[in-house]
Design an enzyme around this catalytic site. Structure first.
Site, PDB file in Angstrom:
ATOM      1  N   HIS A   1     -10.506   0.988   1.664  1.00 54.32           N
ATOM      2  CA  HIS A   1     -10.294   1.825   2.527  1.00 54.32           C
ATOM      3  C   HIS A   1     -11.524   1.918   3.635  1.00 54.32           C
ATOM      4  CE1 HIS A   1      -8.890   5.857   4.180  1.00 54.32           C
ATOM      5  NE2 HIS A   1     -10.193   5.759   4.959  1.00 54.32           N
TER       6      HIS A   1
ATOM      7  N   HIS B   1       0.750  -1.067   0.012  1.00 55.98           N
ATOM      8  CA  HIS B   1      -0.102   0.028   0.118  1.00 55.98           C
ATOM      9  C   HIS B   1       0.978   1.215   0.122  1.00 55.98           C
ATOM     10  CE1 HIS B   1      -3.928   2.078   1.504  1.00 55.98           C
ATOM     11  NE2 HIS B   1      -2.882   3.101   1.204  1.00 55.98           N
TER      12      HIS B   1
ATOM     13  N   LYS C   1      -9.409  -0.343  -6.011  1.00 52.99           N
ATOM     14  CA  LYS C   1      -9.253   0.349  -4.753  1.00 52.99           C
ATOM     15  C   LYS C   1     -10.616   1.003  -4.636  1.00 52.99           C
ATOM     16  CE  LYS C   1      -7.797   2.018  -0.758  1.00 52.99           C
ATOM     17  NZ  LYS C   1      -6.805   2.898  -0.405  1.00 52.99           N
TER      18      LYS C   1
ATOM     19  N   ASP D   1       1.073   2.581   3.600  1.00 54.12           N
ATOM     20  CA  ASP D   1       0.610   3.857   3.448  1.00 54.12           C
ATOM     21  C   ASP D   1       1.358   5.107   3.564  1.00 54.12           C
ATOM     22  OD1 ASP D   1      -1.749   5.074   2.924  1.00 54.12           O
ATOM     23  OD2 ASP D   1      -2.444   5.345   4.822  1.00 54.12           O
TER      24      ASP D   1
ATOM     25  N   HIS E   1       1.473   5.300  -1.602  1.00 49.70           N
ATOM     26  CA  HIS E   1       0.955   6.565  -2.477  1.00 49.70           C
ATOM     27  C   HIS E   1       2.485   7.203  -3.025  1.00 49.70           C
ATOM     28  CE1 HIS E   1      -3.042   6.521  -1.161  1.00 49.70           C
ATOM     29  NE2 HIS E   1      -2.332   6.223   0.073  1.00 49.70           N
TER      30      HIS E   1
ATOM     31  N   HIS F   1      -4.757  -0.739   5.657  1.00 50.75           N
ATOM     32  CA  HIS F   1      -4.578   0.169   6.833  1.00 50.75           C
ATOM     33  C   HIS F   1      -5.162  -0.001   7.932  1.00 50.75           C
ATOM     34  CE1 HIS F   1      -7.038   2.820   4.843  1.00 50.75           C
ATOM     35  NE2 HIS F   1      -6.107   3.283   4.044  1.00 50.75           N
TER      36      HIS F   1
HETATM   37  C1  NCD Z   1      -3.842   9.001   1.956  1.00 44.29           C
HETATM   38  C2  NCD Z   1      -3.119  10.192   0.957  1.00 44.29           C
HETATM   39  O1  NCD Z   1      -2.649  11.077   1.524  1.00 44.29           O
HETATM   40  O2  NCD Z   1      -3.279   9.729  -0.375  1.00 44.29           O
HETATM   41  N1  NCD Z   1      -3.638   9.484   3.252  1.00 44.29           N
HETATM   42  C3  NCD Z   1      -3.631   9.146   4.466  1.00 44.29           C
HETATM   43  O3  NCD Z   1      -3.781   9.576   5.523  1.00 44.29           O
HETATM   44  N2  NCD Z   1      -3.592   7.763   4.305  1.00 44.29           N
HETATM   45  C4  NCD Z   1      -4.934   8.528   1.523  1.00 44.29           C
HETATM   46  C5  NCD Z   1      -5.488   7.186   2.204  1.00 44.29           C
HETATM   47  O4  NCD Z   1      -4.700   6.146   2.160  1.00 44.29           O
HETATM   48  O5  NCD Z   1      -6.273   7.218   3.093  1.00 44.29           O
HETATM   49 ZN    ZN Z   2      -3.344   4.980   1.467  1.00 44.22          ZN
END
Ligand code: NCD
Ligand code: ZN
Length: 352
Positions: free
Chosen positions: A141, A17, A104, A256, A19, A179
């Site tokens: 999520h 996971h 997702k 995450d 970003h 998460h």
């Molecule tokens: C994530 C993001 O910034 O893209 N933020 C977070 O707090 N985890 C989005 C997500 O996974 O919820």
């Molecule tokens: Zn995330």
């Protein structure tokens, strides 16, 4: 293996996971992940979101271009698509053929860049039916979004009102509860009946293993410890740590790591997301060591993820050493900077 070693060798882990955003900033954050992990599930919550195979392929090319610039040849992004009210069953089948790893589900408004998310899961039944049929995992999520539900209860309410009905309706659908942050979620995943079919798993972040909600308010507001789902009470952290270190293959690593420029976190309405990628493995090693379970780290970090996704385990080995690493106050992020998790402090373990 003894439980207090100063060096551990692991099969190279993957991050299930992650970003990495897009444009200028991607290269900076990708470098941190590629240094440690062989593969990562790339989250599709860009602006606009990655909703089609064509958009995912274009995003993948931009990731590959950045890897090339970094001189990285051994990292593989695993692409995902963002489920919307309009995702068709055809797009799901096309995604399967194109090697997309998962879809997702963001409930509309649940988190960063989720405005295009699903307003009512019923709108997606045809797409989900197709996912179940072709064996495409749905990553969720897991929070309800209604403003009248307390933010600390949103995950637990999601289990009862969305996840359990979804699993009843689609018993063969592969689901990753992303998460997870509560003991309810850890117990739900641990105890879920699956008729031996390997249909549910959960990812756990380093921050939810290492911190409870006091960390958001320690001596003042701490925006860099704010993520979604938000950190919970200590009893939940303890339950998550127990699940992660139990050797149960339903729990695996997903950082995450969610980069936001310093100025967008340190603001009147700060963004949600912790940047853990800088030394994510060190953070996990610390968490596992805290309960004498370093011997359980390899399964969690390197085996159970690929097994769930029906992908091969990695063959390369890496070594983590008990060597204190100082975490910088800021790191470059395109034209801006980012404040990593543990900024200005230390992490007890580092990659050799
Ligand atoms: C994530 C993001 O910034 O893209 N933020 C977070 O707090 N985890 C989005 C997500 O996974 O919820
Ligand atoms: Zn995330």
């Amino acid at each position: 293996m003894s439980n207090s070693p100063t060096k551990i060798e692991l099969t190279q882990p993957d991050d299930w996971h992650l970003h990495i955003r897009d444009g200028e900033v991607m290269k900076d954050v990708l470098a941190d992940t590629a240094r440690q992990f062989a593969r990562a599930i790339i989250m599709p919550n860009l602006k606009p979101p990655v909703t089609t195979v064509d958009l995912a392929k274009a995003y993948q090319s931009r990731i590959e271009a950045n890897l090339k610039l970094l001189g990285v040849t051994d990292f593989k992004p695993l692409m995902t698509l963002y489920l919307t009210d309009n995702t068709s069953a055809d797009e799901v089948r096309k995604a399967k053929d194109a090697g997309i790893a998962a879809f997702k589900l963001y409930p509309a408004g649940a988190t960063t860049n989720s405005d295009a998310g699903v307003s009512d899961l019923k709108h997606c039944y045809a797409a989900i039916e197709a996912m179940q049929a072709v064996g495409m995992p749905l990553l969720v999520h897991g929070e309800v979004t209604s403003a009248d539900i307390d933010i600390f209860d949103r995950e637990a309410v999601f289990i009862d009102t969305v996840l359990e009905p979804l699993r009843k309706q689609f018993p063969d659908l592969k689901i990753v509860f992303e998460h997870i942050t509560t003991k309810q979620a850890a117990h739900y995943v641990r105890d879920a009946a699956t008729a031996g079919k390997n249909t549910i798993a959960a990812t756990i972040t380093p921050q939810h293993l290492l911190m409870n909600r006091n960390a958001i308010f320690a001596g003042g507001i701490r925006p860099h410890n704010y993520c979604l789902p938000v950190l919970k009470r200590e009893e939940h952290r303890v339950a998550l740590l127990k699940a992660a270190t139990s050797g149960n293959s339903r729990f695996f690593l997903g950082t995450d790591s969610a980069p936001h420029a310093k100025g967008t976190k340190e603001a009147a309405c700060g963004c949600a997301g912790c940047y853990s990628a800088f030394n994510a493995l060190g953070l996990y090693a610390e968490a596992f060591e805290s309960v004498g379970k370093l011997d359980k780290l390899e399964g969690f970090a390197s085996f159970f993820g690929p097994d769930f996704y029906s992908l091969p385990r990695n063959s390369k080995k890496i070594t983590l050493a008990k060597q204190t690493q100082n975490i910088p106050m800021e790191l470059p992020l395109g034209d801006a900077t980012i404040v990593p998790l543990r900024a200005g402090e230390t992490i007890a373990w580092s990659l050799v």
